[in-house]
Design a protein around this motif. Sequence first.
Motif, PDB file in Angstrom:
ATOM      1  N   PHE A 196       0.938  -1.200   0.386  1.00  0.00           N
ATOM      2  CA  PHE A 196       0.102   0.656  -0.182  1.00  0.00           C
ATOM      3  C   PHE A 196       0.775   1.158   0.520  1.00  0.00           C
ATOM      4  O   PHE A 196       0.302   2.142   0.271  1.00  0.00           O
ATOM      5  N   ASN A 221       3.384   1.621  -2.474  1.00  0.00           N
ATOM      6  CA  ASN A 221       2.659   2.445  -4.073  1.00  0.00           C
ATOM      7  C   ASN A 221       1.414   2.459  -4.421  1.00  0.00           C
ATOM      8  O   ASN A 221       0.424   1.896  -3.896  1.00  0.00           O
ATOM      9  N   ASP A 222       0.999   2.742  -5.669  1.00  0.00           N
ATOM     10  CA  ASP A 222      -0.562   2.807  -6.223  1.00  0.00           C
ATOM     11  C   ASP A 222      -0.519   2.240  -7.607  1.00  0.00           C
ATOM     12  O   ASP A 222      -1.712   2.791  -7.828  1.00  0.00           O
ATOM     13  N   HIS A 223       0.813   2.111  -8.028  1.00  0.00           N
ATOM     14  CA  HIS A 223       0.750   1.415  -9.326  1.00  0.00           C
ATOM     15  C   HIS A 223       1.390  -0.195  -9.214  1.00  0.00           C
ATOM     16  O   HIS A 223       2.201  -0.260  -8.672  1.00  0.00           O
ATOM     17  N   ILE A 255      -8.934  -3.837  -2.478  1.00  0.00           N
ATOM     18  CA  ILE A 255      -8.325  -2.874  -2.368  1.00  0.00           C
ATOM     19  C   ILE A 255      -9.137  -2.136  -3.159  1.00  0.00           C
ATOM     20  O   ILE A 255     -10.381  -2.213  -4.245  1.00  0.00           O
ATOM     21  N   SER A 311      -8.878   1.354  -9.511  1.00  0.00           N
ATOM     22  CA  SER A 311      -9.037   2.307 -10.621  1.00  0.00           C
ATOM     23  C   SER A 311      -8.742   2.821 -12.074  1.00  0.00           C
ATOM     24  O   SER A 311      -9.388   3.168 -12.939  1.00  0.00           O
ATOM     25  N   LYS A 365     -14.045  -1.206  -6.244  1.00  0.00           N
ATOM     26  CA  LYS A 365     -14.091  -1.893  -5.010  1.00  0.00           C
ATOM     27  C   LYS A 365     -14.089  -3.397  -4.637  1.00  0.00           C
ATOM     28  O   LYS A 365     -15.209  -4.452  -5.155  1.00  0.00           O
ATOM     29  N   SER A 397      -3.848   0.613 -11.178  1.00  0.00           N
ATOM     30  CA  SER A 397      -3.480   1.093 -10.371  1.00  0.00           C
ATOM     31  C   SER A 397      -4.511   1.103  -9.484  1.00  0.00           C
ATOM     32  O   SER A 397      -5.808   0.590  -9.921  1.00  0.00           O
ATOM     33  N   TYR A 398      -4.151   1.275  -8.456  1.00  0.00           N
ATOM     34  CA  TYR A 398      -5.355   1.320  -7.414  1.00  0.00           C
ATOM     35  C   TYR A 398      -4.954   1.761  -5.570  1.00  0.00           C
ATOM     36  O   TYR A 398      -3.540   2.493  -6.095  1.00  0.00           O
ATOM     37  N   LYS A 399      -5.993   1.544  -4.886  1.00  0.00           N
ATOM     38  CA  LYS A 399      -5.721   1.885  -3.103  1.00  0.00           C
ATOM     39  C   LYS A 399      -6.425   1.062  -2.761  1.00  0.00           C
ATOM     40  O   LYS A 399      -7.075   0.025  -2.753  1.00  0.00           O
ATOM     41  N   SER A 400      -5.365   1.332  -1.414  1.00  0.00           N
ATOM     42  CA  SER A 400      -6.038   0.444   0.021  1.00  0.00           C
ATOM     43  C   SER A 400      -7.517   1.046   0.457  1.00  0.00           C
ATOM     44  O   SER A 400      -7.882   2.019  -0.005  1.00  0.00           O
ATOM     45  N   ARG A 419      -6.434  -0.405   5.329  1.00  0.00           N
ATOM     46  CA  ARG A 419      -4.902  -0.963   5.521  1.00  0.00           C
ATOM     47  C   ARG A 419      -4.299  -1.908   6.587  1.00  0.00           C
ATOM     48  O   ARG A 419      -4.086  -2.121   6.950  1.00  0.00           O
TER      49      ARG A 419
END
Length: 132
Positions: free
Chosen positions: A39, A41-43, A67, A70, A89, A114-117, A120
């Motif tokens: 988490f 990184n975002d890619h 996660i 996007s 999501k 590309s993603y995001k947590s 966490r």
Amino acid sequence: MKAIIRGLTVVSFILLAAFTASAAQSDRWESLGQREVDFKNDHDQIDVGRSEGRFKQLEFRVKNAPIEVSNMIVTFANDKTFKPKLRHKFTKGSGSQIIDLPGERRAIKRVDFSYKSINRREGKGTVQVFAR
């Protein structure tokens, strides 16, 4: 004459069995790879390579932690790209809808995403990409 007809019948059955087995294999999902997402990184990207085969559909699966993906870019062996509309999501243990690739069956070089947590506290998630 009967021997020739019998021989042709046997060859026909062998060819039919081989064709049926080949068609059944193309319906199976093959793992193209996976990436443990940290988490920080975002890619990330999953390198596939030409030796994996030719595919018509993809599916994203997530395990271990939720996660949000996007963006996704599929790069084919000829360096052309495809950007499916994938903003989702994922809860842990969930998967995407089946993503149809454009054109005929194609070799895939890599899949970028590309993603995001989402949370966490639940640890690192694993993104898996499958194709058929």
